[in-house]
Design a protein around this motif. Structure first.
Motif, PDB file in Angstrom:
ATOM      1  N   PRO A  49       0.804  -1.233   0.000  1.00 43.02           N
ATOM      2  CA  PRO A  49       0.000   0.000   0.000  1.00 43.02           C
ATOM      3  C   PRO A  49       0.833   1.278   0.000  1.00 43.02           C
ATOM      4  N   LEU A  50       1.823   1.376   0.889  1.00 38.10           N
ATOM      5  CA  LEU A  50       2.599   2.609   0.966  1.00 38.10           C
ATOM      6  C   LEU A  50       3.455   2.811  -0.271  1.00 38.10           C
ATOM      7  N   ASP A  51       4.019   1.746  -0.793  1.00 35.93           N
ATOM      8  CA  ASP A  51       4.846   1.874  -1.996  1.00 35.93           C
ATOM      9  C   ASP A  51       4.022   2.342  -3.184  1.00 35.93           C
ATOM     10  N   VAL A  52       2.890   1.681  -3.404  1.00 37.49           N
ATOM     11  CA  VAL A  52       2.099   1.993  -4.591  1.00 37.49           C
ATOM     12  C   VAL A  52       1.384   3.335  -4.440  1.00 37.49           C
ATOM     13  N   ALA A  53       0.793   3.592  -3.269  1.00 29.39           N
ATOM     14  CA  ALA A  53       0.150   4.889  -3.056  1.00 29.39           C
ATOM     15  C   ALA A  53       1.181   6.016  -3.150  1.00 29.39           C
ATOM     16  N   GLY A  54       2.385   5.767  -2.605  1.00 32.32           N
ATOM     17  CA  GLY A  54       3.444   6.767  -2.718  1.00 32.32           C
ATOM     18  C   GLY A  54       3.887   6.975  -4.152  1.00 32.32           C
ATOM     19  N   TYR A  55       3.970   5.887  -4.892  1.00 31.55           N
ATOM     20  CA  TYR A  55       4.330   5.963  -6.311  1.00 31.55           C
ATOM     21  C   TYR A  55       3.296   6.771  -7.091  1.00 31.55           C
ATOM     22  N   LEU A  56       2.011   6.517  -6.836  1.00 30.99           N
ATOM     23  CA  LEU A  56       0.956   7.254  -7.517  1.00 30.99           C
ATOM     24  C   LEU A  56       0.986   8.740  -7.155  1.00 30.99           C
ATOM     25  N   TRP A  57       1.196   9.028  -5.873  1.00 34.84           N
ATOM     26  CA  TRP A  57       1.164  10.417  -5.419  1.00 34.84           C
ATOM     27  C   TRP A  57       2.384  11.200  -5.892  1.00 34.84           C
ATOM     28  N   LEU A  58       3.571  10.610  -5.732  1.00 32.97           N
ATOM     29  CA  LEU A  58       4.801  11.315  -6.070  1.00 32.97           C
ATOM     30  C   LEU A  58       4.911  11.583  -7.566  1.00 32.97           C
ATOM     31  N   GLY A  59       4.428  10.646  -8.388  1.00 38.11           N
ATOM     32  CA  GLY A  59       4.436  10.887  -9.825  1.00 38.11           C
ATOM     33  C   GLY A  59       3.570  12.069 -10.200  1.00 38.11           C
ATOM     34  N   GLY A  60       2.394  12.174  -9.576  1.00 40.35           N
ATOM     35  CA  GLY A  60       1.527  13.322  -9.837  1.00 40.35           C
ATOM     36  C   GLY A  60       2.151  14.623  -9.376  1.00 40.35           C
ATOM     37  N   LEU A  61       2.759  14.609  -8.186  1.00 45.00           N
ATOM     38  CA  LEU A  61       3.423  15.808  -7.669  1.00 45.00           C
ATOM     39  C   LEU A  61       4.540  16.255  -8.604  1.00 45.00           C
ATOM     40  N   ALA A  62       5.309  15.314  -9.121  1.00 45.69           N
ATOM     41  CA  ALA A  62       6.420  15.662 -10.007  1.00 45.69           C
ATOM     42  C   ALA A  62       5.924  16.258 -11.310  1.00 45.69           C
ATOM     43  N   GLY A  63       4.967  15.585 -11.959  1.00 40.82           N
ATOM     44  CA  GLY A  63       4.490  16.058 -13.252  1.00 40.82           C
ATOM     45  C   GLY A  63       3.890  17.448 -13.183  1.00 40.82           C
ATOM     46  N   ALA A  64       3.055  17.706 -12.171  1.00 38.96           N
ATOM     47  CA  ALA A  64       2.442  19.027 -12.050  1.00 38.96           C
ATOM     48  C   ALA A  64       3.463  20.084 -11.637  1.00 38.96           C
ATOM     49  N   SER A  65       4.473  19.702 -10.857  1.00 41.39           N
ATOM     50  CA  SER A  65       5.516  20.662 -10.461  1.00 41.39           C
ATOM     51  C   SER A  65       6.326  21.124 -11.668  1.00 41.39           C
ATOM     52  N   ALA A 293      -3.983  11.299   0.961  1.00 40.55           N
ATOM     53  CA  ALA A 293      -5.163  10.580   1.426  1.00 40.55           C
ATOM     54  C   ALA A 293      -6.014  10.081   0.263  1.00 40.55           C
ATOM     55  N   LEU A 294      -6.106  10.868  -0.803  1.00 38.38           N
ATOM     56  CA  LEU A 294      -6.873  10.424  -1.973  1.00 38.38           C
ATOM     57  C   LEU A 294      -6.277   9.151  -2.559  1.00 38.38           C
ATOM     58  N   ARG A 295      -4.948   9.131  -2.734  1.00 35.13           N
ATOM     59  CA  ARG A 295      -4.319   7.950  -3.324  1.00 35.13           C
ATOM     60  C   ARG A 295      -4.513   6.721  -2.440  1.00 35.13           C
TER      61      ARG A 295
END
Length: 329
Positions: A49-65, A293-295
């Protein structure tokens, strides 16, 4: 006389005789959706859970940044541009680390680069990350060192061009599975992830940038929050039965927290303005936490839907019924 009829879940009941004052009574209990030997119809996702949710969240943060960095550079906001570039480079590095940790060995990620398969979201995503990550690092390094500015500007623009795909391809990745609560949201999930990514990038910028240069981040926070919350509500309305896991147990708790944190963070971002770092930092922290929390809510809802055969069997029966009706007409 008795008459057989089907209930809304696809089970069969029998209608018994009416009794005065007692109404109809079911003789046969509701159908229990199970499979052979008590095993689920679908295999439960084995992702951490933490790996995949973190992967989903961090990728979104990077792309929008990356998008925010390019906009800040074009409008002469150097402090905002630098923090956004550093955020993109750091987030995509951690996202890759989370992905490799979930895979177990770095060689498994490298193996995905041996071929390019356009019909596979995982293959396309792997190549996308392989091209995007070096660009973010080059952009950040050029900004921090002050050298090779032309190369840095080109890397910033190229990373921004790939940013929307990086922020949303993970939504396509999870929706391209048989997991009911992910697959049925394939139309709206990319918009949900895009809004969440924009809100998290704005949150990072609000925490790390001077208030005088954070105007684009405040506007991005509001737009991201509106897109995320609106698309998510629309998704749940169009998913039918598969939306139930989002309203139960742990997923419901995570998603309610996400709504409150994202909406509250956007409101605080508007109120913060140029008044100081404290309120802006609070708004940014709220937006970042809401995106996480969403992810987590989306991940756990998908796992819950895979574990319950009802979310697989009932929609299949409904589709078969619709097809048979269309054939008869």
């Amino acid at each position: 006389m008795s008459e057989a009829f089907r209930d809304g879940a696809g089970g069969v009941r029998r209608r018994g005789r009416r009794r005065r004052g007692r109404g109809e009574q079911a003789v046969v209990p509701d159908a229990a959706f199970a499979s052979y030997y008590g095993k689920p119809v679908l295999k439960r996702p084995e992702w951490k859970p933490l790996d995949v949710a973190g992967y989903l969240w961090l990728g979104g943060l990077a792309g929008a940044s990356s998008l925010l960095a390019a906009g800040a550079e074009a409008t002469a906001r150097p402090a905002l541009a630098r923090t956004a570039k550093l955020g993109a480079a750091g987030a995509i590095s951690l996202s890759l680390a989370a992905l490799v940790h979930d895979l177990g060995r770095p060689s498994r990620f490298l193996n995905m680069l041996r071929v390019f398969k356009p019909t596979s979201p995982m293959s396309v995503g792997s190549w996308l990350l392989a091209g995007y990550a070096p660009l973010t690092m080059a952009a950040a390094a050029a900004d921090v060192t002050g050298r090779y500015r032309i190369v840095g500007a080109a890397a910033t623009a190229s990373a921004a061009a790939l940013g929307p795909a990086v922020a949303t391809y993970t939504a396509v990745l999870i929706c391209d599975t048989a997991v009911p609560s992910w697959h049925e949201g394939y139309r709206e999930m990319p918009f949900v992830f895009a809004g969440s990514a924009a809100a998290s990038a704005a949150g990072w910028a609000l925490v790390t940038s001077p208030p005088g240069q954070a105007g684009p981040a405040r506007r991005t926070a509001v737009l991201g929050a509106v897109l995320e919350l609106g698309a998510f509500r629309l998704m749940k309305r169009t998913m039918g039965l598969a939306s139930e896991p989002y309203e139960k147990g742990g997923p419901r708790t995570w998603l309610r927290a996400a709504e409150g944190l994202t909406a509250g963070g956007a409101l605080l971002a508007v109120c913060a303005g140029r008044r100081g770092r404290a309120l802006a930092a609070l708004a940014g922290t709220s937006l970042l936490a809401g995106s996480v929390a969403l992810r987590l809510g989306v991940f756990h809802a998908g796992v819950a839907s895979a574990e319950d055969p009802r979310y697989t069997v009932v929609p299949q029966r409904e589709r078969l019924t619709d097809r048979s009706r269309t054939g008869e007409s």
